[in-house]
Design an enzyme around this catalytic site. Structure first.
Site, mmCIF file in Angstrom:
data_model
loop_
_atom_site.group_PDB
_atom_site.id
_atom_site.type_symbol
_atom_site.label_atom_id
_atom_site.label_comp_id
_atom_site.label_asym_id
_atom_site.label_seq_id
_atom_site.Cartn_x
_atom_site.Cartn_y
_atom_site.Cartn_z
ATOM 1 N N GLN A 3 0.832 -1.204 0.000
ATOM 2 C CA GLN A 3 0.000 0.000 0.000
ATOM 3 C C GLN A 3 0.867 1.254 0.000
ATOM 4 O OE1 GLN A 3 -2.116 0.555 3.731
ATOM 5 N NE2 GLN A 3 -3.881 1.408 2.661
ATOM 6 N N GLY A 4 0.788 2.056 -1.044
ATOM 7 C CA GLY A 4 1.540 3.310 -1.104
ATOM 8 C C GLY A 4 0.658 4.485 -0.745
ATOM 9 N N GLU A 11 -9.824 -1.945 4.896
ATOM 10 C CA GLU A 11 -8.668 -2.114 5.772
ATOM 11 C C GLU A 11 -9.104 -2.089 7.234
ATOM 12 O OE1 GLU A 11 -5.667 0.949 5.504
ATOM 13 O OE2 GLU A 11 -4.223 -0.260 6.613
#
Lengths: 403, 356
Positions: free
Chosen positions: A136-137, A253
């Site tokens: 995840q960026g 998430e």
């Protein structure tokens, strides 16, 4: 009294259960029984044993690691009821789901919602087979809780974007094959200038450096992008839609991070059983330290109420369809309780529960210490508790300016 | 909120509608002003009974609807929201004692009256201010009962008492040998010490050794439902207030310090609701009730305690006035927290059930 349709449904259910049992008997390697693999889908496939690999491939071929995802993209195509049966039977056999990681928990569901047909066909099947690891960026050095302040830019170069900038807290970045990234395509608008871009981690110009944490582990990385060329077709949705898509992904998430998702349902042995092992008990098996006993009961009652809340949220979201803002409540509650449990474990074990290394400690004791320290991340990542409080107050409770 | 069936949704909506329009907190103010020691409005109770609410857990053959505990809890929660004063909770608990422990004759004799609301029952266990079912000296000899029960809920209107004696539970009808002495508590509802001096007592023979605890678990869960309604009402009222009140040229709801406190309370309320509904579902499933009951009321105690304190604090000075409703919830909250088990009592019980 069971009516005819009930009977038909029942025999269908039974038949599916039989199918699952037969599959497990044939494919689940005995040596993996009861072991699990929390790093499945995160760590490099190079670290897999032969048995782990075989099990992942068997589940991947069936699509049962992502049981409710559509069959046309490699998912299992199962109903929720069938997925529940699959879970029950796996638990019975001591089997675990070998298909995991961020591709399954966050990126996949989001791409199924927002991706175009080509993107779904390209990216979903390898996630279902557990072949591709996603990272995840999102966060940057100056974009933590204020995530929309992110500065990594993607410049339009005609047939591709040129990406420059730095991401941080990239979980599993050192093992990931690909990164779903929030990038800035427009400097004139904080939120509408953000886009959702998919980047291959072996593209020239991508550099990953693990960060050593207080736990002694390095689960997070810094990721640097220097003149990284990314094909235009890797843009998900429209330019400027990144904030909307990115927030949706965060709801997935949070549901998982709360512990109310599939990740930490059991939380292992109850605190009371651990306490009975480490602290003195009387002839009835009751803890002699009544203050400790009270504190454990206090925790276990609240933990029980939380598990019921997570279950209730699942049942309600089934009725309403998909994840919701209640994920903020679950994340806030579950992470706080998880940390409290770690701290209680140390209190119960005393110094024996603070071992760093050496033969004088069991594996469970040592991993408890690392888990306690790593667990500090849970109320910070995925939107800190303070950010969840803002979301609850503003979006759920409507505590806004314009009243 | 648990996923409800159609019947349950209708019942809840009906109770909500009725409580909001026919029995708002203003109705309790009237009851209080009347000074009537039984502290409820007879017309309101008749209306409730007519809608079948007294018979929700009572089998159809004895005049009830047998809708189950989740249904009963939904009604009690809605009534708790508006602090509706009535003997509904006490009567339902008394009926559960007869369902669990009564002979066929006793069921036929008592349940129809309780289901129709003509009879009013209540549970009399404690002999001191602190809940302690292990400390009972009331005794029965030759069918005559002797002893004093303290702080009995809805005692003034009760036509029958379910009384814990040294050797089990008994049904005692109001009348000869039963005397009542007022104990006015902060909630200004009906509470009294009840003295039994040779009154005729009829033993509940069924239900086994755990009968008293089983009835108390039902009392804990149903009381927790009333508390859930109260906590929800305090939360909603406080949130409304914060959205209206302006200080420093801003509505209070925009201050982050207050937003985060409300977010905390919202999370607590979610846990309380889950624990209370979990208790009702355990009763309907007949599975692991003692643990679920301890959890339900321990969470209800914890959350309503915090909620009622924060409710007053967040209202500021006007929260302390008799004119505002929030203080009424605070006073009723403490009475219910102390009834059928304080937080400390329930945690001890929870640990004992868990074998530690």
């Amino acid at each position: 009294m069971a009516t005819q349709p009930d009977l038909a449904a029942k025999s269908e259910t039974d038949a599916f259960r039989e199918e699952v049992r037969a599959f497990l008997a044939e494919n689940f390697p005995e040596e993996l029984k009861g072991k699990g693999n929390p790093m499945a889908g995160v760590e490099s496939a190079m670290r897999e044993s032969d048995a782990q690999k075989a099990w992942r491939e068997a589940m991947g071929a069936r699509g049962w690691g992502t049981p409710t995802w559509p069959k046309e993209y490699g998912g299992g195509g199962l109903s929720r009821k069938q997925a529940a049966i699959l879970n029950e039977e796996m638990a019975r056999a001591g089997a675990y789901n070998p298909i995991g990681g961020m591709g399954v928990m966050m990126f996949g569901p989001t791409l199924l919602e927002y991706g175009n047909e080509e993107q779904k066909k390209e990216h979903i099947p390898p996630i279902c087979r557990g072949e591709i690891r996603w990272c995840q960026g999102y966060s940057e050095p100056n974009a933590g809780s204020d995530l929309a302040n992110l500065q990594t830019t993607a410049e339009d170069k005609g047939d591709h974007y040129l990406v420059n900038g730095q991401k941080t807290w990239t979980s599993g970045g050192q093992w990931a094959d690909k990164c779903f990234c929030l990038v800035r395509t427009d400097r004139s608008d904080k939120h509408k200038g953000i886009s959702f871009l998919l980047i291959d981690m072996d593209t020239p110009g991508v550099e990953v450096r693990p960060i050593q944490m207080i736990s002694g582990m390095s689960p997070f990385c810094e990721t640097f992008f220097t003149d990284v060329k990314v094909p235009k077709e890797n843009l998900v949705g429209e330019e400027g839609q990144g904030w909307t898509i990115g927030k949706r992904l965060l709801q997935h998430e949070r549901t998982n991070l709360s512990g109310g998702g599939s990740t930490a349902r059991g939380m292992g042995v109850s605190l009371s059983n651990i306490a009975k092992k480490y602290a003195e008990t009387d002839e009835n098996g009751e803890l002699v330290d009544k203050v400790l006993r009270d504190r454990i009961a206090d925790f276990e009652i609240r933990w029980g109420a939380f598990l019921l809340t997570a279950r209730r949220a699942t049942e309600e979201s089934k009725a309403q369809g998909g994840v919701s803002e209640i994920s903020s409540v679950l994340k806030k509650l579950g992470t706080k309780l998880g940390q409290e449990r770690s701290e209680m474990l140390i209190e119960i074990m005393g110094l024996q529960g603070l071992g760093w290394e050496g033969d004088g400690f069991t594996d469970a004791e040592l991993s408890g210490v690392r888990g306690w320290l790593f667990g500090k991340a849970t109320t910070i990542y995925g939107g800190s508790t303070e950010i969840q409080n803002n979301i609850i107050a503003k979006r759920v409770l409507g505590m806004l300016d314009h009243q | 909120m648990a996923v409800l069936n159609e019947e349950q949704e209708m019942l809840r909506d009906m109770a909500r509608e009725w409580a909001t329009h026919e029995s708002p907190v203003a109705a309790f103010r009237k009851v209080r002003a009347s000074g009537d020691p039984k502290a409820y409005d007879e017309g309101a109770w008749s209306a409730m009974a007519e809608m079948g609410w007294a018979g929700v857990i009572i089998p159809e053959e004895h005049g009830g609807s047998d809708f189950g505990w989740l249904s009963a809890g939904l009604v009690v929660e809605e009534l708790g929201k508006t602090l509706t004063a009535s003997p509904l909770v006490a009567t339902t608990i008394a009926a559960s004692a007869i369902i669990l422990g009564g002979s066929d004759e006793q069921k036929a004799k008592y349940l129809p009256g309780l289901a129709s609301g003509e009879a009013i029952g209540t549970l009399a266990v404690d002999e001191g201010g602190r809940h302690d079912p292990a400390k009972i000296s009331t005794s029965v000899s030759g069918g005559k009962i002797t002893g004093t029960k303290r702080f009995v809920h809805e005692a003034h209107a009760a036509t029958m008492f379910i009384v814990a004696a040294t050797d089990g539970l008994y049904v005692v009808e109001a009348g000869d040998g039963v005397s009542i002495s007022d104990r006015k508590l902060a909630d200004q509802r009906s509470h009294a010490d009840v003295t039994f001096d040779g009154a005729a007592a009829h033993k509940l023979e069924r239900g086994g050794d755990s009968l008293l605890e089983d009835v108390l678990d039902r009392a804990r869960i149903l009381t927790a439902c009333e508390m859930l309604g109260m906590a929800q009402a305090v939360f909603d009222t406080t949130l409304d207030y914060l959205k209206q009140r302006v200080q420093f040229n801003q509505v209070l709801a925009t201050f982050q310090a207050l937003q985060h406190r409300m977010a905390d309370l919202f999370g607590d309320l979610a846990m309380m609701r889950s624990a209370v509904e979990g208790g009702l579902q355990a009763l309907d499933a007949g599975f692991a009730v003692p643990r679920a009951a301890a959890m339900a009321k321990a969470e209800a105690n914890r959350v309503l305690h915090t909620m009622s304190r924060e409710g007053v604090q967040l209202h500021g000075g006007i929260g302390m006035t008799d004119e505002y409703d929030v203080g009424f919830y605070l006073k009723r909250a403490r009475v219910l927290e102390a009834s059928w088990g304080s937080t400390a009592f329930l945690k001890d019980r929870f640990a004992t059930i868990g074998g530690y």
